[in-house]
Design an enzyme around this catalytic site. Sequence first.
Site, short mmCIF file in Angstrom:
data_model
loop_
_atom_site.label_atom_id
_atom_site.label_comp_id
_atom_site.label_asym_id
_atom_site.label_seq_id
_atom_site.Cartn_x
_atom_site.Cartn_y
_atom_site.Cartn_z
N LYS A 113 -0.71 -13.58 -9.76
CA LYS A 113 0.32 -14.43 -9.16
C LYS A 113 0.17 -15.90 -9.48
O LYS A 113 1.08 -16.69 -9.21
CB LYS A 113 0.31 -14.25 -7.63
CG LYS A 113 0.78 -12.88 -7.19
CD LYS A 113 0.77 -12.78 -5.68
CE LYS A 113 1.34 -11.46 -5.20
NZ LYS A 113 1.18 -11.30 -3.75
N LYS A 226 2.26 -1.40 -10.31
CA LYS A 226 2.60 -0.88 -8.98
C LYS A 226 3.98 -1.38 -8.53
O LYS A 226 4.44 -2.44 -8.95
CB LYS A 226 1.53 -1.27 -7.96
CG LYS A 226 1.56 -2.70 -7.53
CD LYS A 226 0.71 -2.92 -6.30
CE LYS A 226 0.93 -4.34 -5.80
NZ LYS A 226 1.02 -4.46 -4.39
N LYS A 229 7.25 -5.90 -4.12
CA LYS A 229 8.38 -6.64 -3.54
C LYS A 229 8.87 -7.72 -4.49
O LYS A 229 10.04 -8.05 -4.54
CB LYS A 229 7.95 -7.37 -2.26
CG LYS A 229 7.62 -6.51 -1.10
CD LYS A 229 7.25 -7.41 0.07
CE LYS A 229 6.12 -6.83 0.87
NZ LYS A 229 4.81 -7.41 0.60
N1 AQP Z 1 3.04 0.11 -4.75
C1 AQP Z 1 2.33 0.34 -3.67
N2 AQP Z 1 1.83 1.58 -3.42
C2 AQP Z 1 1.10 1.82 -2.31
N3 AQP Z 1 0.81 0.88 -1.39
C3 AQP Z 1 1.27 -0.36 -1.61
N4 AQP Z 1 1.16 -1.51 -0.91
C4 AQP Z 1 1.82 -2.49 -1.56
N5 AQP Z 1 2.36 -2.03 -2.69
C5 AQP Z 1 2.05 -0.71 -2.75
C6 AQP Z 1 0.45 -1.61 0.35
O1 AQP Z 1 1.35 -2.20 1.29
C7 AQP Z 1 0.59 -2.99 2.20
C8 AQP Z 1 1.22 -4.34 2.35
O2 AQP Z 1 1.19 -5.05 1.15
P1 AQP Z 1 1.36 -6.63 1.21
O3 AQP Z 1 2.69 -6.96 1.72
O4 AQP Z 1 0.25 -7.22 1.96
O5 AQP Z 1 1.24 -7.12 -0.26
P2 AQP Z 1 1.07 -6.42 -1.62
O6 AQP Z 1 0.00 -5.41 -1.56
O7 AQP Z 1 0.93 -7.48 -2.63
O8 AQP Z 1 2.48 -5.67 -1.73
P3 AQP Z 1 3.69 -5.97 -2.68
O9 AQP Z 1 4.82 -5.09 -2.29
O10 AQP Z 1 3.28 -5.94 -4.10
O11 AQP Z 1 4.11 -7.43 -2.28
P4 AQP Z 1 4.17 -8.76 -3.10
O12 AQP Z 1 5.07 -8.47 -4.28
O13 AQP Z 1 4.76 -9.72 -2.14
O14 AQP Z 1 2.79 -9.13 -3.52
C9 AQP Z 1 -0.84 -3.07 1.67
O15 AQP Z 1 -1.64 -2.20 2.42
C10 AQP Z 1 -0.71 -2.60 0.25
O16 AQP Z 1 -1.88 -1.96 -0.19
#
Ligand code: AQP
Length: 358
Positions: A113, A226, A229
């Site tokens: 990021k 993965k 968001k």
């Molecule tokens: N693709 C995924 N598969 C399984 N679990 C996932 N998590 C996120 N993406 C996947 C799990 O969701 C929880 C919350 O995640 P977060 O909001 O703290 O941030 P993140 O892991 O960085 O999720 P994103 O969707 O990728 O968000 P952004 O794009 O904002 O960084 C965690 O328990 C994570 O493991």
Amino acid sequence: MNNQRIFSGVQPSGSLHIGNYLGAIKNWVELQNKFDAIFCVVDLHAITVPQNPEELKKKTIEAAKIYLAAGIDPEKSTIFIQSHISEHAELAWILNTITKTGDLLKMTQFKDKALIDFKEVDSAEEIGREYSKSQNLYLEEFKNWKSIFSKSYAGLFNYPILMAADILLYDTDVVPVGEDQLQHIELARTLARRFNKKFGETFVVPEPYIQKETMRIMGLDDPAKKMSKSATSEYNYISLTDDEETVRRKIKKAVTDSGSEIIYSDEKPALKNLINIYTSFSGKTFQEIEKTYQGKGYADFKNGLADILVKFLKPFQEKMNAISDEQVLGILQKGAEKVYLIAQEKMKDAKKKVGFIV
Ligand code: AQP
């Protein structure tokens, strides 16, 4: 119910997707029956990448409604907004002083990021575009740390410490997360041990909890990354708020592998990911799914998957829409009042240990 505590959270940094649901929230619903459960909407984390303030407010409330619609029961679990408890930031500062820069340099999320962090962008799509550029750039750019650090904000670099503070503040025994967060839990464990060794027994050393089949849901447009968001394209994810037309359109466009047979195999990573999603929402095994679609092609399989998703999302969204903003804010307020007592006591202990006058 045992007397162990779980803590977890999701960032309101965009639309929560089925990866967040399967990797995290769905597990919480089961775990709340076995543990003393605390779930947080981690808005302090969300601002480590640029956010539109009005959108952030909306997404924070939406995330809490998603928790409730998914089955988090405020009678069993405590739900609150991270920024309502200032002890998170306060403990994070103390933990900053025992974290080595080298601990943070290992974190892959920072590397992913860092290059979008310094940009003044206000839409998820724009963040996505920058993110995708960063994927190509970062290997090249990371040869030069000086240039990265001069461009990125300290909040993004330090955010795993805030996550450690979130967990340690509540004497958390178990942290249910997706696989992408394992590195951060490891840091929380390291910091708990390091603090305890330096200042005396204070923090519980937490354990991660991973559900194997759903630990990583991959992007629909790229099974090598993965689902996220902040992905470049909306075709990367199925949001929990997507309507039927959007779900069908996205599934239709999801990438598949060569060949036309419906087989669950590592050789077919895109299809494997779609079958994993199918299994998770239908309760069927991959063998049953292979059998159902034997002799049929991707089009039939995708229609079936879209049906399964719509069947899950419709009632889910109805539940969400039935919850008013006032209701959810009331629940979050009560939750904050409850955890405040735990956080305050732990913070007092940590402050005394480091030598502050309390
Ligand atoms: N693709 C995924 N598969 C399984 N679990 C996932 N998590 C996120 N993406 C996947 C799990 O969701 C929880 C919350 O995640 P977060 O909001 O703290 O941030 P993140 O892991 O960085 O999720 P994103 O969707 O990728 O968000 P952004 O794009 O904002 O960084 C965690 O328990 C994570 O493991």
